[in-house]
Design a protein around this motif. Structure first.
Motif: not given
Length: 361
Positions: A245-248, A263-270, A282-290, A346-353
């Motif tokens: 997977q791409v790691s920027f 948020n940036v460094l400690d998560n699997q972003h989707v 990357s929307t799931e992280v907003r549920k994790k960090y309140k 590499l941004l061109d290769y970040i597709k849906p999901w």
């Protein structure tokens, strides 16, 4: 298909002990295959055998797969028949890369050689070469594909052509390989050496960025450094590339807070499946960090490759992470970092999901 890293060895140009030292470093870092050129051999059969057998033996001790690059002239020079590949088997090689092809039927027959030698085909031609070989009922598990490398500045493949060539092999389930170039290595097979990449756009990029791009295409299984010798720093950087997977690489802003940093460094972003052209969300992280995310670096214009996180003005979208694709301004977002400019492709290769991560530079 699992993905691998490789290096190149040129026994007709190199020092044996230096080659061994190089292989020892590469083994420790998880490299698994060797491209070894025989195109330049100019000595008799006995001398060639001794030289190549010696280094291949050392490579096999370290569990490398060894593919020899050959051309028809080699067979004539060494008085070897295509109908008897025992010479290469006795050398200890795992396979032969055919720099030049035949009629399709010959390659298919070679793939049934009694020694189980892999037959690797030249991928850098957008023609029905592979299909022709497969039509002759080739032994498909013993067929690989490998692109060329290009020593002359400006002579390597453009991306669109590379994609078309590679797709011909990938859709048939063939293992594929391509070359990247060290920015410090001194030599390859020829007296011109402006680097040895497959893709022209890679010629002056860091090795890890080149590898990230090839893996991100989804078209290449084995990434090989074409020239020798890569530096220790390059080998380590390459060994740390995530192959799946791409790691920027990201430069974080000084004002980033601890919650944003996690948020940036400690998560699997989707990337969200219902995509937008303006940004990667990357929307799931907003549920994790309140936690309340106070404003900083939020009044400027954001540019492609900027990483932003929603601040306290953003309501339910607070702490959502986004990668900017299109220039815009939005005071409800904090700038938290910038992706390495070399990696914007590499941004061109970040597709849906698509899954992605970040690594702090």
């Amino acid at each position: 298909m699992f993905r691998r890293l490789g290096v190149s060895i040129y026994p007709d140009h190199s020092d044996f002990q230096e080659d061994v030292n190089y292989l020892e470093k590469c083994e420790k870092l998880g490299f698994e295959r060797i491209f070894m050129s025989m195109l330049e051999v100019s000595e008799g059969k006995e001398v060639v055998f001794k030289k190549f057998h010696r280094i291949i033996t050392e490579a096999k001790k370290r569990h490398f797969e060894v593919i020899l690059d050959i051309a028809p002239a080699i067979f004539d020079q060494l008085d070897i028949s295509y109908d008897d590949l025992s010479f290469f088997h006795e050398l200890g090689a795992d396979g032969l890369r055919l720099d030049l092809g035949f009629d399709g039927n010959k390659e298919a027959l070679l793939s049934y050689n009694p020694f189980g030698l892999i037959i690797e085909l030249n991928m850098s031609n957008d023609v029905a070469y592979l299909n022709n070989i497969l039509t002759y009922e080739a032994n498909k598990p013993f067929i690989y594909g490998c692109h060329n490398f290009y020593p002359q500045d400006g002579s390597a493949l453009p991306l669109e052509f590379f994609n078309s060539c590679s797709n011909r092999f990938k859709k048939e389930g063939i293992r594929t390989a391509a070359f990247i170039t060290s920015q410090s290595a001194d030599y390859g097979p020829w007296d011109i050496n402006d680097g040895l990449p497959t893709l022209e756009m890679h010629r002056y990029l860091p090795v890890d960025v080149q590898a990230k791009h090839l893996f991100a295409t989804g078209l290449i299984d084995d990434v090989i450094i074409g020239n020798a010798y890569a530096t220790d720093e390059e080998l380590v950087a390459l060994s740390q590339v995530n192959r799946y997977q791409v790691s920027f690489n990201i430069s974080l802003v000084d004002s980033i807070n601890e919650v944003e940093k996690r948020n940036v460094l400690d998560n699997q972003h989707v990337r969200r499946g219902d995509i937008t052209s303006r940004m990667i969300r990357s929307t799931e992280v907003r549920k994790k960090y309140k936690e309340t995310n106070t404003k900083h670096d939020h009044t400027q214009t954001f540019y492609r490759g900027d990483v932003v996180i929603g601040n306290e003005l953003f309501g339910k979208y607070q702490n959502e992470l986004q990668i900017v694709l299109e220039e815009h301004a939005d005071e409800r977002k904090n700038l938290v970092g910038k992706i390495n400019p070399d990696e914007l492709v590499l941004l061109d290769y970040i597709k849906p999901w698509s899954k992605f991560t970040f690594h702090d530079l």
